[in-house]
Design a protein around this motif. Structure first.
Motif, PDB file in Angstrom:
ATOM      1  N   VAL A  50       0.848  -1.189   0.000  1.00  0.00           N
ATOM      2  CA  VAL A  50       0.000   0.000   0.000  1.00  0.00           C
ATOM      3  C   VAL A  50       0.885   1.241   0.000  1.00  0.00           C
ATOM      4  O   VAL A  50       1.746   1.404   0.868  1.00  0.00           O
ATOM      5  CB  VAL A  50      -0.929   0.017   1.230  1.00  0.00           C
ATOM      6  CG1 VAL A  50      -1.761   1.302   1.249  1.00  0.00           C
ATOM      7  CG2 VAL A  50      -1.847  -1.199   1.213  1.00  0.00           C
ATOM      8  N   VAL A  51       0.682   2.107  -0.989  1.00  0.00           N
ATOM      9  CA  VAL A  51       1.382   3.388  -1.063  1.00  0.00           C
ATOM     10  C   VAL A  51       0.316   4.471  -0.905  1.00  0.00           C
ATOM     11  O   VAL A  51      -0.372   4.820  -1.862  1.00  0.00           O
ATOM     12  CB  VAL A  51       2.123   3.548  -2.408  1.00  0.00           C
ATOM     13  CG1 VAL A  51       2.830   4.898  -2.473  1.00  0.00           C
ATOM     14  CG2 VAL A  51       3.123   2.412  -2.604  1.00  0.00           C
ATOM     15  N   PRO A  52       0.140   4.995   0.312  1.00  0.00           N
ATOM     16  CA  PRO A  52      -0.965   5.927   0.564  1.00  0.00           C
ATOM     17  C   PRO A  52      -0.917   7.192  -0.279  1.00  0.00           C
ATOM     18  O   PRO A  52      -1.944   7.707  -0.705  1.00  0.00           O
ATOM     19  CB  PRO A  52      -0.818   6.255   2.057  1.00  0.00           C
ATOM     20  CG  PRO A  52      -0.033   5.120   2.625  1.00  0.00           C
ATOM     21  CD  PRO A  52       0.895   4.698   1.530  1.00  0.00           C
ATOM     22  N   GLY A  58      10.015   9.236  -0.811  1.00  0.00           N
ATOM     23  CA  GLY A  58      10.288   7.873  -0.359  1.00  0.00           C
ATOM     24  C   GLY A  58       9.085   6.959  -0.395  1.00  0.00           C
ATOM     25  O   GLY A  58       9.147   5.835   0.127  1.00  0.00           O
ATOM     26  N   ALA A  59       7.988   7.394  -1.031  1.00  0.00           N
ATOM     27  CA  ALA A  59       6.737   6.625  -0.996  1.00  0.00           C
ATOM     28  C   ALA A  59       6.893   5.205  -1.516  1.00  0.00           C
ATOM     29  O   ALA A  59       6.238   4.277  -1.032  1.00  0.00           O
ATOM     30  CB  ALA A  59       5.664   7.359  -1.800  1.00  0.00           C
ATOM     31  N   PHE A  60       7.749   5.006  -2.512  1.00  0.00           N
ATOM     32  CA  PHE A  60       7.877   3.696  -3.153  1.00  0.00           C
ATOM     33  C   PHE A  60       9.095   2.903  -2.678  1.00  0.00           C
ATOM     34  O   PHE A  60       9.323   1.794  -3.160  1.00  0.00           O
ATOM     35  CB  PHE A  60       7.983   3.868  -4.672  1.00  0.00           C
ATOM     36  CG  PHE A  60       6.735   4.398  -5.322  1.00  0.00           C
ATOM     37  CD1 PHE A  60       5.652   3.578  -5.562  1.00  0.00           C
ATOM     38  CD2 PHE A  60       6.649   5.729  -5.697  1.00  0.00           C
ATOM     39  CE1 PHE A  60       4.505   4.057  -6.176  1.00  0.00           C
ATOM     40  CE2 PHE A  60       5.511   6.226  -6.316  1.00  0.00           C
ATOM     41  CZ  PHE A  60       4.426   5.385  -6.550  1.00  0.00           C
ATOM     42  N   THR A  90       6.050  10.227 -10.328  1.00  0.00           N
ATOM     43  CA  THR A  90       7.020   9.579 -11.227  1.00  0.00           C
ATOM     44  C   THR A  90       8.436   9.715 -10.683  1.00  0.00           C
ATOM     45  O   THR A  90       9.195   8.731 -10.642  1.00  0.00           O
ATOM     46  CB  THR A  90       6.927  10.204 -12.627  1.00  0.00           C
ATOM     47  OG1 THR A  90       5.618   9.971 -13.161  1.00  0.00           O
ATOM     48  CG2 THR A  90       7.972   9.602 -13.557  1.00  0.00           C
ATOM     49  N   LYS A  91       8.793  10.906 -10.250  1.00  0.00           N
ATOM     50  CA  LYS A  91      10.143  11.117  -9.718  1.00  0.00           C
ATOM     51  C   LYS A  91      10.393  10.251  -8.482  1.00  0.00           C
ATOM     52  O   LYS A  91      11.478   9.678  -8.324  1.00  0.00           O
ATOM     53  CB  LYS A  91      10.339  12.597  -9.377  1.00  0.00           C
ATOM     54  CG  LYS A  91      10.436  13.509 -10.595  1.00  0.00           C
ATOM     55  CD  LYS A  91      10.612  14.962 -10.174  1.00  0.00           C
ATOM     56  CE  LYS A  91      10.753  15.877 -11.393  1.00  0.00           C
ATOM     57  NZ  LYS A  91      10.899  17.311 -10.991  1.00  0.00           N
ATOM     58  N   ASN A  92       9.404  10.147  -7.605  1.00  0.00           N
ATOM     59  CA  ASN A  92       9.579   9.344  -6.392  1.00  0.00           C
ATOM     60  C   ASN A  92       9.792   7.878  -6.714  1.00  0.00           C
ATOM     61  O   ASN A  92      10.605   7.196  -6.085  1.00  0.00           O
ATOM     62  CB  ASN A  92       8.359   9.506  -5.474  1.00  0.00           C
ATOM     63  CG  ASN A  92       8.414  10.791  -4.678  1.00  0.00           C
ATOM     64  OD1 ASN A  92       9.469  11.381  -4.486  1.00  0.00           O
ATOM     65  ND2 ASN A  92       7.253  11.243  -4.205  1.00  0.00           N
ATOM     66  N   PHE A 160      10.648  11.237 -16.625  1.00  0.00           N
ATOM     67  CA  PHE A 160      11.142   9.867 -16.744  1.00  0.00           C
ATOM     68  C   PHE A 160      12.401   9.814 -17.618  1.00  0.00           C
ATOM     69  O   PHE A 160      13.441   9.263 -17.221  1.00  0.00           O
ATOM     70  CB  PHE A 160      10.037   8.990 -17.340  1.00  0.00           C
ATOM     71  CG  PHE A 160      10.429   7.560 -17.603  1.00  0.00           C
ATOM     72  CD1 PHE A 160      10.387   6.626 -16.594  1.00  0.00           C
ATOM     73  CD2 PHE A 160      10.809   7.150 -18.879  1.00  0.00           C
ATOM     74  CE1 PHE A 160      10.725   5.288 -16.835  1.00  0.00           C
ATOM     75  CE2 PHE A 160      11.150   5.828 -19.134  1.00  0.00           C
ATOM     76  CZ  PHE A 160      11.106   4.894 -18.113  1.00  0.00           C
ATOM     77  N   TRP A 161      12.325  10.407 -18.805  1.00  0.00           N
ATOM     78  CA  TRP A 161      13.477  10.373 -19.718  1.00  0.00           C
ATOM     79  C   TRP A 161      14.632  11.229 -19.192  1.00  0.00           C
ATOM     80  O   TRP A 161      15.808  10.865 -19.375  1.00  0.00           O
ATOM     81  CB  TRP A 161      13.057  10.834 -21.110  1.00  0.00           C
ATOM     82  CG  TRP A 161      12.140   9.869 -21.797  1.00  0.00           C
ATOM     83  CD1 TRP A 161      10.855  10.084 -22.196  1.00  0.00           C
ATOM     84  CD2 TRP A 161      12.427   8.517 -22.174  1.00  0.00           C
ATOM     85  NE1 TRP A 161      10.330   8.969 -22.790  1.00  0.00           N
ATOM     86  CE2 TRP A 161      11.268   7.992 -22.801  1.00  0.00           C
ATOM     87  CE3 TRP A 161      13.552   7.707 -22.053  1.00  0.00           C
ATOM     88  CZ2 TRP A 161      11.213   6.690 -23.287  1.00  0.00           C
ATOM     89  CZ3 TRP A 161      13.497   6.405 -22.539  1.00  0.00           C
ATOM     90  CH2 TRP A 161      12.344   5.909 -23.147  1.00  0.00           C
TER      91      TRP A 161
END
Length: 321
Positions: A50-52, A58-60, A90-92, A160-161
């Motif tokens: 679970v990623v609230p 640091g979520a992931f 995306t960055k996280n 992302f790129w």
């Protein structure tokens, strides 16, 4: 999801595209309370984290531990909060990959919306090398939520790129850019009111909401979500996909095509349908080239008729049960 050799982390697993994406990974030998209840045959190979809030730093970090492949499919669906969640989420996730050296491939789900802006570029030849030109500052002051959405898709994919170029990670990245996506809604649903936007649009045609007229759609393109899902698996497995961007368009349509197919295959729904109008076929006069996914990923695009029939039949069955 994992087998004894590889683990794939799929974000947003309860969503429409993510659920479709999980199934071909499972079918290819990978593995992953509500989601697994829908597909109990895969229970032994499924785990979830679970990623609230994916925007939190640091979520992931914990979620990617032990993973070999990441498919970032999750996307914010609140029009007021597109920009920051899309970009920072995306960055996280990308920063989290630093905590797991096993990761070899990251597949990012972008969108046709990152490629072009139909309000500005009518008649343009759409290919995967294009980008819409909406800036962050443009999006911040835009009153049209679709402008904000298109900006968020382009800016998040650019992040992302940029990460790959600047950080030179040990993993290889690919992006999948589907257009308007339709398919049977196999994700967990509390009711038909919880259908994802594109599926709800098709169902509203069938259920009588648009009996007196169908609203203007955002794009004349369609693709089956099952093709999008398979593209994620193939991009994760094929060397040719490393560093590549794939535009996925199954074909062009107008809502009258949906009406015509429903009329032929579902006689019980005919009284709900507006008149069949194919006069705007070729709407927008857009040209596109989505054959790269055919050549490099082996995708065979699902025909519109099968896509519509499978989707409406699935929802009709949901109603009965």
């Amino acid at each position: 999801m994992s087998d004894s050799n590889k683990v794939v982390f799929i974000t947003g697993i309860t969503g429409f595209i993510a659920t479709h994406t999980a199934l071909p990974f499972l079918g290819a030998g990978y593995t992953a309370e509500d989601w697994i209840a829908r597909f109990p045959v895969h229970k032994a190979r499924f785990q979830y984290a679970v990623v609230p809030d994916m925007v939190v730093a640091g979520a992931f970090n914990g979620a990617v531990k032990g993973c070999d492949i990441v498919a970032h499919v999750a996307s914010p669906d609140n029009e007021a909060d597109f920009l920051v969640p899309a970009i920072n989420g995306t960055k996280n996730l990308l920063l989290a990959t630093k905590h797991e050296p096993r990761i070899k491939r990251v597949i990012y789900t972008s969108s046709l919306a990152a490629i072009y802006d139909p309000t500005l570029e009518a008649g343009k030849h759409v290919i995967e090398t294009e980008w819409n030109s909406i800036t962050y500052d443009d999006a911040k002051v835009a009153t049209d939520p679709l402008v904000v959405y298109r900006a968020s898709k382009a800016l998040a994919e650019r992040a992302f790129w940029d990460y790959i170029q600047d950080e030179k990670p040990s993993w290889a990245g690919s992006t999948i850019c589907p257009c308007g996506t339709f398919a049977p809604p196999i994700q967990p649903l509390s009711s038909l009111s919880a259908l994802n936007l594109s599926t709800a649009f098709m169902w509203d045609i069938a259920n009588g909401k648009y009996r007196t007229g169908i609203p203007i759609m955002g794009s004349p393109f369609y693709v089956d979500a099952r093709d999008v899902a398979l593209a994620h698996v193939r991009a994760a497995e094929r060397d040719a996909a490393k560093g590549q961007r794939y535009l996925l368009i199954g074909g062009t349509y107008v809502p009258g095509h949906f009406v015509e197919v429903i009329h032929r295959h579902f006689p019980d729904l005919r009284d709900n349908l507006p008149p069949i109008d194919l006069s705007k076929a070729g709407y927008g006069n857009f040209e596109h080239d989505s054959t790269k996914a055919i050549r490099e990923l082996g995708i065979e695009y699902t025909m519109l008729e099968k896509m519509v029939v499978d989707t409406i039949a699935y929802i009709v069955n949901l109603q009965k049960h």
